[in-house]
Design a protein around this motif. Structure first.
Motif, PDB file in Angstrom:
ATOM      1  N   THR A 105       0.787   5.187   0.824  1.00  0.00           N
ATOM      2  CA  THR A 105       0.011   6.255   1.447  1.00  0.00           C
ATOM      3  C   THR A 105       0.238   7.554   0.681  1.00  0.00           C
ATOM      4  O   THR A 105       1.142   7.646  -0.170  1.00  0.00           O
ATOM      5  CB  THR A 105       0.428   6.459   2.908  1.00  0.00           C
ATOM      6  N   THR A 106      -0.545   8.556   1.007  1.00  0.00           N
ATOM      7  CA  THR A 106      -0.390   9.868   0.376  1.00  0.00           C
ATOM      8  C   THR A 106       0.993  10.436   0.676  1.00  0.00           C
ATOM      9  O   THR A 106       1.646  11.014  -0.204  1.00  0.00           O
ATOM     10  CB  THR A 106      -1.477  10.834   0.879  1.00  0.00           C
ATOM     11  N   LYS A 107       1.457  10.257   1.904  1.00  0.00           N
ATOM     12  CA  LYS A 107       2.792  10.742   2.276  1.00  0.00           C
ATOM     13  C   LYS A 107       3.874   9.995   1.496  1.00  0.00           C
ATOM     14  O   LYS A 107       4.838  10.599   1.024  1.00  0.00           O
ATOM     15  CB  LYS A 107       3.003  10.572   3.776  1.00  0.00           C
ATOM     16  N   ASP A 108       3.715   8.663   1.360  1.00  0.00           N
ATOM     17  CA  ASP A 108       4.662   7.872   0.565  1.00  0.00           C
ATOM     18  C   ASP A 108       4.700   8.377  -0.875  1.00  0.00           C
ATOM     19  O   ASP A 108       5.765   8.532  -1.467  1.00  0.00           O
ATOM     20  CB  ASP A 108       4.272   6.393   0.547  1.00  0.00           C
ATOM     21  N   MET A 162      -3.582   4.598  -2.132  1.00  0.00           N
ATOM     22  CA  MET A 162      -4.561   5.170  -1.197  1.00  0.00           C
ATOM     23  C   MET A 162      -4.411   6.664  -1.132  1.00  0.00           C
ATOM     24  O   MET A 162      -3.397   7.201  -1.083  1.00  0.00           O
ATOM     25  CB  MET A 162      -4.390   4.576   0.195  1.00  0.00           C
ATOM     26  N   VAL A 218       0.850  -1.191   0.000  1.00  0.00           N
ATOM     27  CA  VAL A 218       0.000   0.000   0.000  1.00  0.00           C
ATOM     28  C   VAL A 218       0.885   1.241   0.000  1.00  0.00           C
ATOM     29  O   VAL A 218       1.892   1.294   0.697  1.00  0.00           O
ATOM     30  CB  VAL A 218      -0.907   0.005   1.251  1.00  0.00           C
TER      31      VAL A 218
END
Length: 92
Positions: free
Chosen positions: A27-30, A92, A25
């Protein structure tokens, strides 16, 4: 007995373990960080190409080209990972 504590500058360099596979997954930060890494690698690749073209010494020129190729490989690896995640609809 010596109770002297080590400050961070005295500690031996410890490297984090390298992940063998990327996480499932993103994330937005990733995604934001990956976007930055893509931009940094693209810029380094362009700069290496520019400086290799300006270089007169062939041995140095070859080393700069190898550096640019490394950044290109990193860029392509990141891009392929993002494309795979997009195809799997797991962002995501």
């Amino acid at each position: 007995m010596n109770n002297q504590q080590m400050n961070p500058q005295q500690m031996p360099n410890q490297q984090q373990p390298i992940m063998q596979q990327p996480p499932h997954v993103i994330t937005t930060k990733d995604l934001s960080y990956i976007n930055d890494m893509l931009a940094w690698n693209l810029l380094a690749m362009k700069k290496a190409h520019f400086f290799a073209e300006q270089c007169q010494d062939q041995s140095i020129k070859m080393e700069i080209q190898k550096c640019g190729q490394m950044h290109q490989r990193h860029y392509e690896m990141l891009l392929a990972h993002l494309q795979e995640k997009q195809q799997n609809n797991q962002i995501m």
